[in-house]
Design a protein around this motif. Structure first.
Motif, PDB file in Angstrom:
ATOM      1  N   LEU A  73       0.805  -1.182  -0.144  1.00 52.04           N
ATOM      2  CA  LEU A  73      -0.040   0.070  -0.028  1.00 52.04           C
ATOM      3  C   LEU A  73       1.034   1.250  -0.091  1.00 52.04           C
ATOM      4  O   LEU A  73       1.864   1.242   0.588  1.00 52.04           O
ATOM      5  CB  LEU A  73      -0.871   0.094   1.150  1.00 52.04           C
ATOM      6  N   SER A  76       0.727   6.884   2.074  1.00 53.41           N
ATOM      7  CA  SER A  76      -0.470   7.947   2.280  1.00 53.41           C
ATOM      8  C   SER A  76      -1.602   6.990   3.041  1.00 53.41           C
ATOM      9  O   SER A  76      -2.439   7.617   3.506  1.00 53.41           O
ATOM     10  CB  SER A  76      -1.084   8.662   1.091  1.00 53.41           C
ATOM     11  N   GLU A  77      -1.682   5.761   2.772  1.00 58.58           N
ATOM     12  CA  GLU A  77      -2.620   5.017   3.557  1.00 58.58           C
ATOM     13  C   GLU A  77      -2.130   4.354   5.040  1.00 58.58           C
ATOM     14  O   GLU A  77      -3.300   3.721   5.512  1.00 58.58           O
ATOM     15  CB  GLU A  77      -3.241   3.831   2.688  1.00 58.58           C
ATOM     16  N   THR A  80      -4.917   4.760   7.787  1.00 64.23           N
ATOM     17  CA  THR A  80      -6.496   3.835   7.546  1.00 64.23           C
ATOM     18  C   THR A  80      -6.009   2.368   7.766  1.00 64.23           C
ATOM     19  O   THR A  80      -6.844   1.487   8.426  1.00 64.23           O
ATOM     20  CB  THR A  80      -6.883   4.031   6.227  1.00 64.23           C
ATOM     21  N   THR A  81      -4.567   2.020   7.115  1.00 64.00           N
ATOM     22  CA  THR A  81      -4.219   0.581   7.528  1.00 64.00           C
ATOM     23  C   THR A  81      -4.017   0.574   8.962  1.00 64.00           C
ATOM     24  O   THR A  81      -4.281  -0.733   9.310  1.00 64.00           O
ATOM     25  CB  THR A  81      -2.890   0.567   6.727  1.00 64.00           C
ATOM     26  N   HIS A 148      -9.180  -2.917   2.057  1.00 66.16           N
ATOM     27  CA  HIS A 148      -7.994  -1.894   1.133  1.00 66.16           C
ATOM     28  C   HIS A 148      -7.939  -3.093  -0.079  1.00 66.16           C
ATOM     29  O   HIS A 148      -7.003  -3.990  -0.372  1.00 66.16           O
ATOM     30  CB  HIS A 148      -6.715  -2.409   2.006  1.00 66.16           C
TER      31      HIS A 148
END
Length: 358
Positions: A73, A76-77, A80-81, A148
């Motif tokens: 990923l 920038s994620e 949320t991850t 995701h």
């Protein structure tokens, strides 16, 4: 001496034996799982992840299931991850999920299941751990893909994807993922909790030296857990049928027989931090612990008083445990949870929440 804690007929009807890769291979084949054989490990390749099953000879010896998602990923994620991983670790007994930022700035997703084998495993116990280790990893990957979708690798049969999967499988057959980063509890050179003597683990026991308890595994009950704690010097407990509670070195512990069934040991650290401002910072401290150690899982939990930390040790017990296994799992759980709380609380606040004996 230990037979006083036995309860009912043997769950598996067979005694724990030395665990080696030959027995692991046989158990995996009995379920029809496809695998590749690498350097002292079995590699199970799936479309979206690779699972390595191996025996870790560090202290204490473990049967280890390590998975890695094939896709990465974007950095920038990461926020949320982190939420997805923490939610999984909070709501599910296993596997333990974690993330790592690689040298390219991408987020890698890992999972890990660990089974103590110092006291051996019966055939039924080993088969159940193999099945659960593989199937719960598949469940984790499936749920993560729902949150995701970029982790989905695409349909099989594409030449480029198949080539990349093959390269990943080959690397998994040769590498120790994360092994260089891991620290064992004994590396911290900390004392044990005040109410027990130091447990001496065998250095590296081979099959000829293995001296497991010949007692068959039996059902794990709260009464048996209470007796195991008493043998470890922990006599001040509360609770009856469903759970036991004890304060050990200033840390609140819960001992549960959970659904599955599983034997769950949980440590509590309640700093009451800011759920919004402190989440990512404390999550990353828990994540570091999960990446660097094997036996326990740390995650954040929010209640009316703020952001708290929980540390868990879990072992599946549908095939029972004998007395030696129960005491061994309990001793490891207590001491590794104490080390987790010590490390995370010190890193988060500069002060340890554990009251170590002088």
């Amino acid at each position: 001496m230990m037979s006083k804690r036995s309860s009912g007929p043997a769950a598996g009807g067979d005694v724990p034996l030395y665990v080696d890769l030959t027995r692991v291979r046989s158990a995996a084949e009995s379920f029809g799982f496809h695998y590749l054989e690498g350097e002292q490990r079995l590699v199970f390749p799936w479309n979206n992840h690779v699972l390595i099953v191996r025996i870790d000879d560090d202290t204490p010896p473990t049967l280890l299931f390590e998975a890695e998602l094939r896709e990465r990923l974007s950095f920038s994620e990461i926020a949320t991850t982190a939420q997805s991983i923490n939610e999984w670790n909070h709501e599910r007994l296993g596997p333990t999920a974690s993330l790592r930022v690689n040298d390219d700035g991408e987020v890698e997703i890992h999972s890990r299941t660990c089974v103590l084998i110092d006291e051996g495993l019966s055939d039924e116990q080993l088969s159940e751990h193999i099945r659960l280790g593989i199937e719960t990893t598949i469940l984790f990957v499936r749920e993560l893909l729902g949150d995701h979708p970029d982790l989905e690798t695409g349909a099989e049969g594409t030449d480029e994807l198949d080539k990349r999967r093959g390269q990943q499988d080959l690397a998994a057959m040769m590498e120790h993922r994360a092994a260089e980063k891991r620290r064992s509890a004994e590396d911290n050179a900390m004392p044990m909790h005040a109410e027990t003597d130091t447990t001496e683990w065998a250095d590296q026991v081979d099959e000829d030296d293995f001296r497991g308890d010949a007692q068959s595994p039996t059902e794990v009950t709260v009464d048996r857990v209470r007796a195991a704690l008493s043998d470890l010097g922990i006599t001040k407990t509360t609770g009856e049928d469903e759970a036991l509670i004890a304060w050990i070195n200033g840390v609140l512990f819960g001992f549960f027989i959970d659904n599955g069934p599983s034997y769950l040991v949980k440590g509590h650290w309640d700093p009451g931090l800011d759920p919004d401002g402190d989440f990512l910072r404390v999550f990353l401290l828990c994540n570091d612990w999960n990446e660097e150690t094997l036996t326990t899982k740390a995650y954040t939990h929010t209640d009316d008083d703020g952001l708290q930390v929980r540390v868990e040790f879990t072992v599946a017990v549908s095939a029972g445990l004998n007395d030696a296994q129960l005491e061994h799992n309990t001793a490891v759980a207590i001491n590794h949870i104490l080390h987790a709380v010590d490390t995370i609380s010190t890193d988060a606040t500069g002060v340890s929440a554990v009251e170590w004996p002088n």
